[in-house]
Enzyme design. Structure first.
Site: not given
Ligand code: MEV
Length: 438
Positions: A85, A280, A296, A393
Site C-alpha cells: 500500500e 486496519k 506469522d 494517499h
Molecule cells: C487505509 O489502509 C487505512 C485507513 O483507512 C485507516 C483509518 O481509516 O484509520 C486510512
C-alpha cells in the site's frame, strides 16, 4: 481442456511449469517467461524459496521499504516494512519524525504467556476426572521433559496446566488449558509438540486408570493445538505531547486538533464499522514489520481482532485522551512473535531486517511492532480529521497511476513537480500525460 491432474506435487518444478502454462494460459511461452523472470539469479537463494512451500513456481515480490527515526524508549530504530500500500511507509516515517521531536514512543511488554489446549471428550463422572487429573498432573508434564529441556534453559517452558470443564457448552467436552513461555521463539512448534505428547500420555493414563472409551467412560482426544488468541501476551505503546504542539493546518488550534483526534478514537471505540477500519490502519504498520521480520501475520491478525472483541463487541485497539493539557495516545496489542526459529534463519531478507533492528529479542520486537501500529494509527487519524485521507494517499499512489498509464521517466519527473501543486486523481494524471512530452 481437462484441468484435472494426478500426482502434481511429485512433478519437477520444470514439469509443473510446463503443465500449468499449457493448461491454464493462452500463451504458454509468455506465461513461462513471466514465472522465470521472477526467479532469483542466485540459484542457492532461489532454492531456499522453492523449499519454503510445496509446488513453488516462482517468487511473488512485495516491496521492502524502511521508515527511519523511530525513537522508542530512548533508542532510535529504522523499521523494515514489507507492504504494497503506497502511503503506509511514508505515513510511518512522518509520524516517527513528529514524535522524535516530542520525546519519542514509550513501549512496555505487559506479559508474554502463550496458550495451548488439548481438547477431549469424557462421558464419565466429572469428580473422577478431576481426581485423575490431580493425581497425574506431574506425569502429564513429565511427558514433555525432553522437549522442554532447551526451552527451560532459555527461561521458557510450560507455566501452568489446568483441567477445564466445558461440558455446558458441548456435552462431554473438556480441555487441558496450558500456558507457555517461549523465550525468543514464537513457539508454535514447541507448544504443539508439547501438547501432542501430553495428549498421548493423557490417553495412555486414562486407559489404565479410567474406564475405556469403549465402555463410554474413557478419554477421547479430539485435537491438540496452540491458540492464536494471546490476551496474556501483551505490549503497550504510547506517546504524549502538549496539546499546544499541534498546529496541523492554518486556522486550527492545538486544542481543536487534539479534541478531534480524541473524538475519532471515541467513534472507533463505539462503532464497529469504524473500529474495523481504524484497526486496519493499526495493522498496516503492524503487519508490515511482522512480515519483514518473518513472523506469522495470519496468527497476529487473528489474535489481534479477537482481542479487539474481548468485551463482547468489536472496538478500537487504541485509546486517546487529553489530560493536564497533554495529548496522550496508546495502543495495547496481543503479539506472539519470534526472533529465532521459523523463517528467521532461512529467509535472507528476514535476517537483514532483524539485523537492521539490531537483532532484537522477542520482547523488543513486540515493542517495535506495537509502535509501528501506533504510528500508523496516529498518522491515519491526523489525515482523516484534517485534510482527509485521499490527498496524501493519492500523492503516494501517483507512481502507480503513472506506471499503469505507461508514463515515460521524463513524464514521471514532470508529474512529480506538477502534482506538488495539484490534486492527484486518475483523470487528472490522464489529462496531464496527454499534455506532456514523452
Ligand atoms: C487505509 O489502509 C487505512 C485507513 O483507512 C485507516 C483509518 O481509516 O484509520 C486510512
Amino acid at each position: 481442456m481437462d484441468k484435472r491432474i494426478e500426482g502434481f506435487s511429485k512433478f519437477t518444478k520444470a514439469e509443473k511449469i510446463e503443465w500449468i502454462s499449457h493448461t491454464h494460459f493462452n500463451d504458454p511461452a509468455k506465461a513461462k517467461s513471466k514465472l522465470s523472470s521472477y526467479w532469483n539469479t542466485n540459484s542457492d537463494i532461489q532454492n531456499i524459496h522453492d523449499e519454503f512451500i510445496e509446488n513453488t513456481l516462482t517468487n511473488f515480490y512485495l516491496p521492502l521499504g524502511v521508515a527511519p527515526n523511530f525513537l522508542i524508549n530512548g533508542e532510535t530504530f529504522t523499521l523494515p516494512m514489507v507492504i504494497e500500500e503506497s502511503s503506509v511507509v511514508a505515513a510511518a516515517g512522518n509520524a516517527a519524525k513528529f514524535w522524535q521531536q516530542r520525546g519519542g514512543f514509550h513501549a512496555e511488554v505487559l506479559n508474554t504467556f502463550k496458550v495451548g489446549q488439548v481438547h477431549f471428550m469424557y462421558k464419565g463422572n466429572p469428580d473422577l476426572l478431576h481426581s485423575f487429573f490431580k493425581k497425574n498432573k506431574a506425569q502429564l508434564l513429565y511427558a514433555t521433559d525432553d522437549l522442554s529441556k532447551k526451552m527451560k534453559a532459555r527461561g521458557g517452558g510450560i507455566q501452568s496446566i489446568e483441567l477445564v470443564d466445558k461440558s455446558l457448552l458441548i456435552p462431554n467436552y473438556y480441555q487441558l488449558h496450558l500456558r507457555f513461555k517461549t523465550a525468543d521463539a514464537m513457539g508454535a512448534n514447541f507448544i504443539n509438540s508439547c501438547l501432542e505428547s501430553i495428549a498421548l500420555k493423557l490417553e495412555q493414563l486414562a486407559k489404565q486408570e479410567l474406564e475405556s472409551v469403549k465402555n463410554g467412560n474413557g478419554i477421547e482426544v479430539v485435537m491438540s493445538i496452540l491458540s492464536n488468541y494471546v490476551p496474556e501476551c501483551l505490549v503497550r505503546a504510547s506517546v504524549q505531547c502538549p496539546v499546544s504542539d499541534f498546529v496541523p493546518q492554518k486556522g486550527w488550534t492545538g486544542e481543536a486538533f487534539a479534541k478531534k483526534m480524541v473524538q475519532a478514537v471515541e467513534i472507533a471505540k463505539q462503532e464497529p464499522y469504524r473500529a474495523v477500519t481504524h484497526n486496519k490502519g493499526i495493522m498496516n504498520g503492524v503487519d508490515a514489520v511482522v512480515v519483514a521480520t518473518g513472523n506469522d501475520f495470519r496468527a497476529v491478525e487473528a489474535g489481534v481482532h479477537a482481542y479487539a472483541s474481548k468485551e463482547g463487541h468489536y472496538t478500537s485497539l487504541s485509546n486517546a485522551y487529553v489530560k493536564n493539557n497533554l495529548f496522550c495516545m496508546e495502543v495495547t496489542l496481543p503479539l506472539a512473535l519470534g526472533t529465532v526459529g521459523g523463517l528467521t534463519r532461512l529467509h535472507p531478507m528476514v535476517q537483514w531486517s532483524l539485523e537492521l533492528l539490531g537483532n532484537p529479542n522477542a520482547e523488543t520486537l513486540m515493542k517495535i511492532i506495537a509502535v509501528a501500529g501506533l504510528a500508523q494509527n496516529f498518522a491515519a487519524l491526523r489525515s482523516l480529521v484534517t485534510s482527509g485521507i485521499q490527498k496524501g494517499h493519492m500523492k503516494m499512489h501517483l507512481f502507480n497511476i503513472l506506471n499503469q498509464m505507461g508514463a515515460t521517466d521524463l513524464q514521471k519527473a514532470e508529474a512529480i513537480v506538477y502534482f506538488k501543486e495539484h490534486n492527484v486523481s486518475v483523470k487528472a494524471v490522464g489529462q496531464f500525460l496527454q499534455k506532456t512530452s514523452l
